[in-house]
Design an enzyme around this catalytic site. Structure first.
Site, PDB file in Angstrom:
ATOM      1  N   GLU A  34     -17.505   6.870  -2.137  1.00 24.00           N
ATOM      2  CA  GLU A  34     -19.101   7.086  -1.351  1.00 24.00           C
ATOM      3  C   GLU A  34     -18.346   8.014   0.002  1.00 24.00           C
ATOM      4  O   GLU A  34     -19.208   8.742   0.558  1.00 24.00           O
ATOM      5  CB  GLU A  34     -19.375   5.752  -0.844  1.00 24.00           C
ATOM      6  CG  GLU A  34     -20.816   5.947  -0.283  1.00 24.00           C
ATOM      7  CD  GLU A  34     -21.792   4.740  -0.016  1.00 24.00           C
ATOM      8  OE1 GLU A  34     -22.655   4.775   0.997  1.00 24.00           O
ATOM      9  OE2 GLU A  34     -21.638   3.909  -0.885  1.00 24.00           O
ATOM     10  N   SER A  71     -18.961   1.008   3.062  1.00 23.89           N
ATOM     11  CA  SER A  71     -18.549   0.873   1.698  1.00 23.89           C
ATOM     12  C   SER A  71     -17.744   2.108   1.239  1.00 23.89           C
ATOM     13  O   SER A  71     -18.489   3.221   1.428  1.00 23.89           O
ATOM     14  CB  SER A  71     -19.926   0.713   0.841  1.00 23.89           C
ATOM     15  OG  SER A  71     -20.420  -0.403   1.190  1.00 23.89           O
ATOM     16  N   ARG A 119     -27.436   7.336  -3.365  1.00 20.48           N
ATOM     17  CA  ARG A 119     -26.795   7.884  -2.374  1.00 20.48           C
ATOM     18  C   ARG A 119     -26.326   9.229  -2.618  1.00 20.48           C
ATOM     19  O   ARG A 119     -25.338   9.721  -2.220  1.00 20.48           O
ATOM     20  CB  ARG A 119     -25.051   6.909  -2.357  1.00 20.48           C
ATOM     21  CG  ARG A 119     -25.462   5.558  -2.231  1.00 20.48           C
ATOM     22  CD  ARG A 119     -25.990   5.211  -0.972  1.00 20.48           C
ATOM     23  NE  ARG A 119     -26.116   3.651  -0.865  1.00 20.48           N
ATOM     24  CZ  ARG A 119     -27.316   3.079  -1.119  1.00 20.48           C
ATOM     25  NH1 ARG A 119     -28.432   3.748  -1.784  1.00 20.48           N
ATOM     26  NH2 ARG A 119     -27.136   1.787  -1.046  1.00 20.48           N
TER      27      ARG A 119
END
Length: 327
Positions: A322, A226, A160
């Site tokens: 995130e 998320s 990510r």
């Protein structure tokens, strides 16, 4: 080029929260992008690049600077490669790939946001990541004022993450994806197991069905998906937690062992259903924070801080968001 004043940002994000931008400019060309950066410099304004607003939470006070809304459009096909402008919808690009029989990005169906934001985050889901198919990106270096093309290996992709996320100062203009007419289903993710004989369209529909069970309906509630990253820890730390939580999922990855934050939230921290004001952990997926239409950005941020504090206190884990917090 026209700068809009005091523009509400909530409608431009999937969370649907937060205050206004002091100024906002929508850009459709590289020339307009340069002009908007010059405008920010001349007016001494901080800048924020905005695509689909799917991975950010804007503070209730808004953003006291210039938001540059990236609306560079267009999709081309060269052989089995699709090249898309940064402002194109990511899922619309996946839909086109599937319709044209091109394998490679079908497992990334249903992810909200734009093509330009996808390489920055190295989006991933269900056993696939953007870096698996990216051929190159065309970028604008705001420090040099130049356009360049970077190959996959120059993007510094990680979990990510990418060099664009870590370094800043770079705006993705276009991205090219090397796909395959003779592909096969990627069924490494457990929920897709047994799909080997499925067509591209069937894989896409299955992924969309899985996502619909794990994420809320954006027409009713806000979310950025998320909220926390799955922590990557040392083998020693993973073994320590496994000794305490015997069924804890763990996966060997580059740089250590990746843990399932969703599992830890549910089984180790016991935070299912935790809420602050109009924000709560989603009942079907604890990694997801959802916001009611009456929620404030502060509710989400307070809930996230509580969870981070619990992880530190009970598991001795420093967990990271995130989602980007914009203030």
């Amino acid at each position: 080029m026209q700068a809009e004043a005091n523009v509400p940002l909530a409608p431009l994000t999937t969370f649907g929260l937060g205050g206004p931008a002091r100024r906002l400019i929508r850009i459709k060309t590289v020339e307009a992008l340069q002009e908007s950066l010059d405008y920010a410099r001349d007016h001494k304004l901080a800048t924020l690049m905005l695509g689909g607003g799917s991975n950010m939470l804007v503070d209730d006070a808004g953003f006291d600077g210039l938001v540059i809304k990236i609306e560079l459009m267009g999709v081309e096909r060269e052989g089995d490669m699709l090249i898309a402008g940064a402002g194109e919808s990511w899922d619309t690009l996946v839909e086109r790939a599937v319709a044209e029989g091109l394998w490679g990005i079908e497992n990334l169906s249903g992810i909200p946001g734009t093509v330009g934001a996808a390489p920055v985050q190295n989006i991933g889901a269900y056993g696939a990541e953007l870096k698996d198919t990216l051929a190159w990106v065309e970028i604008f270096d705001s420090k040099q004022g130049t356009v360049a093309r970077l190959a996959n290996e120059e993007c510094g992709f990680g979990y990510r993450s990418s060099r664009f996320k870590r370094e800043g100062g770079v705006v993705v203009l276009r991205a090219a994806f090397r796909l395959n007419k003779n592909g096969a289903p990627n069924t490494t993710y457990k929920d897709l197991a047994g799909s080997e004989s499925n067509t591209l369209a069937e894989i896409r529909q299955k992924v969309l069905a899985i996502r619909s069970q794990k994420f809320p309906d954006l027409s009713r509630e806000g979310t950025a998906g998320s909220f926390f990253l799955n922590p990557v820890v040392s083998a020693e730390k993973a073994a320590q937690l496994a000794a305490q939580y015997g069924e804890m999922p763990q996966y060997a990855v580059e740089g250590g062992t990746k843990l399932s934050m969703a599992w830890l939230l549910d089984h180790a921290l016991g935070v299912k259903g935790m809420a602050v004001g109009g924000a709560r952990l989603y009942e079907r997926q604890p990694l997801v924070i959802v916001a009611s239409r009456t929620a404030r950005s502060a509710d989400v941020q307070e809930l996230a801080e509580k969870i981070k504090a619990l992880a530190k206190e009970k598991l001795y884990l420093e967990i990271e968001e995130e989602v980007r917090i914009i203030s």
